[in-house]
Design a protein around this motif. Structure first.
Motif, PDB file in Angstrom:
ATOM      1  N   ILE A 101       0.976  -1.286   0.048  1.00  0.00           N
ATOM      2  CA  ILE A 101       0.110   0.056   0.053  1.00  0.00           C
ATOM      3  C   ILE A 101       0.899   1.350  -0.047  1.00  0.00           C
ATOM      4  O   ILE A 101       0.693   2.254  -0.733  1.00  0.00           O
ATOM      5  CB  ILE A 101      -0.981  -0.180   1.198  1.00  0.00           C
ATOM      6  N   TRP A 105       0.341   2.434  -3.803  1.00  0.00           N
ATOM      7  CA  TRP A 105      -0.980   3.226  -3.631  1.00  0.00           C
ATOM      8  C   TRP A 105      -0.479   4.679  -3.174  1.00  0.00           C
ATOM      9  O   TRP A 105      -0.798   5.837  -3.969  1.00  0.00           O
ATOM     10  CB  TRP A 105      -1.968   2.723  -3.047  1.00  0.00           C
ATOM     11  N   ARG A 109       0.432   9.020  -4.684  1.00  0.00           N
ATOM     12  CA  ARG A 109      -0.405  10.097  -4.384  1.00  0.00           C
ATOM     13  C   ARG A 109       0.369  11.228  -3.521  1.00  0.00           C
ATOM     14  O   ARG A 109      -0.152  12.374  -3.298  1.00  0.00           O
ATOM     15  CB  ARG A 109      -1.600   9.554  -3.828  1.00  0.00           C
ATOM     16  N   ILE A 160      -9.638  -4.109  -0.795  1.00  0.00           N
ATOM     17  CA  ILE A 160      -8.434  -4.483  -1.572  1.00  0.00           C
ATOM     18  C   ILE A 160      -8.692  -5.827  -2.133  1.00  0.00           C
ATOM     19  O   ILE A 160      -8.961  -6.800  -1.185  1.00  0.00           O
ATOM     20  CB  ILE A 160      -7.066  -4.517  -0.963  1.00  0.00           C
ATOM     21  N   TYR A 244      -4.702  -3.359  -7.209  1.00  0.00           N
ATOM     22  CA  TYR A 244      -4.283  -2.025  -7.546  1.00  0.00           C
ATOM     23  C   TYR A 244      -2.882  -1.912  -7.928  1.00  0.00           C
ATOM     24  O   TYR A 244      -2.535  -0.895  -8.777  1.00  0.00           O
ATOM     25  CB  TYR A 244      -4.500  -1.232  -6.171  1.00  0.00           C
ATOM     26  N   TRP A 294     -10.774   6.699  -5.888  1.00  0.00           N
ATOM     27  CA  TRP A 294      -9.801   5.600  -6.415  1.00  0.00           C
ATOM     28  C   TRP A 294     -10.852   4.297  -6.384  1.00  0.00           C
ATOM     29  O   TRP A 294     -10.968   3.630  -7.397  1.00  0.00           O
ATOM     30  CB  TRP A 294      -8.780   5.126  -5.690  1.00  0.00           C
TER      31      TRP A 294
END
Length: 296
Positions: A101, A105, A109, A160, A244, A294
């Protein structure tokens, strides 16, 4: 008790000997030793067992160390609150997340948050171990299971989904499995090492559809989820990965699409005492917004 004496004691306990503590505080070793002896006389209890290899806290010393640690954390939190306002979040924020993560992910960001709040600095700690938020090992965490630690505020971020993936080049070479039984004739890639059991359970293609006592051979076991993803992408074999991390990669494809695969809920977690800290509020709101966009 005098805070200066307690701070000195804390640094000695952290360092494990008088010399290193003195170097950090800019005081010579003999002066540090004298001050610790004076504190022990004042409290009328020994704080350290003195050995040739260093210092070990006594039972009384351990009690004082935990109190000093809590005092130090609260003073630091107070200092940080005084330096920021709700209109202008500022200061350091320590964030922890799992390797997957955080490394994929969140890292993709984080630039936007830093652009929005240039006076906030982020320390990102990637680990599958759950750090102690109450002891300020981190200020905020993204976790893959609901926390059980008391006095933590939690908010679900997103679900997830995990699936089996293989590189296009691998499938061109070995063919695509159309059933779980077909995995018996493929190279299996697995996550291993000192990971939490619930994380390992997500990656066990070796026992999918089989007796756990008679697992398939894992042709590669790696203790890092990012390395596992790279191995899948390179065509080394078939492995489990979160959607993801793979959805936007044209070099890999999902296999066994009709087989039910595991999922996890991601939670945003932070201590109740950090609720009103402006920089945490800003980062929390940023993550929630990004997660909603998302997920949908």
């Amino acid at each position: 008790m005098d805070w200066d004496k307690i701070r000195l004691f804390y640094e000695v306990a952290e360092a494990g000997n008088f010399t290193r503590a003195g170097e950090k505080l800019g005081v010579n070793q003999s002066s540090v030793s004298r001050q610790i002896s004076a504190l022990e006389q004042e409290l009328k209890v020994p704080l350290f067992h003195r050995h040739a290899r260093g210092l070990i806290l006594t039972e009384h010393g351990d009690v004082l160390f935990k109190a000093a640690q809590e005092m130090r954390l609260r003073l630091e939190m107070t200092r940080q609150r005084l330096t920021e306002t709700s209109e202008r979040p500022a200061g350091a924020l320590k964030v922890t997340a799992t390797v997957g993560i955080g490394g994929i992910w969140l890292a993709q960001r984080i630039k936007e948050f830093l652009d929005l709040y240039p006076e906030v600095t982020i320390e990102l700690i990637l680990t599958n171990s759950e750090l102690d938020l109450a002891m300020r090992e981190a200020d905020l965490a993204i976790r893959l299971r609901r926390p059980t630690q008391p006095d933590l505020i939690q908010r679900r971020l997103f679900t997830i989904q995990y699936h089996a993936y293989a590189a296009v080049t691998y499938l061109e070479r070995f063919g695509e499995p159309v059933s779980v039984e077909d995995l018996d004739h493929h190279r299996i890639l697995s996550l291993g090492g000192g990971q939490p059991e619930f994380i390992l359970d997500l990656h066990r293609l070796t026992i999918l559809g089989r007796n756990p006592k008679d697992p398939r051979t894992s042709h590669l076991t790696v203790n890092d989820s990012l390395a596992l993803r790279r191995a899948i992408e390179s065509g080394a074999g078939i492995g489990m990965a979160p959607d993801y991390a793979m959805n936007s990669n044209p070099e890999v494809t999902q296999v066994l699409r009709d087989v039910e695969m595991p999922s996890l809920e991601a939670y945003l977690v932070y201590p109740d005492e950090m609720r009103s800290v402006a920089r945490l509020q800003a980062f929390r709101d940023f993550l929630v917004t990004k997660a909603q966009r998302w997920a949908y």
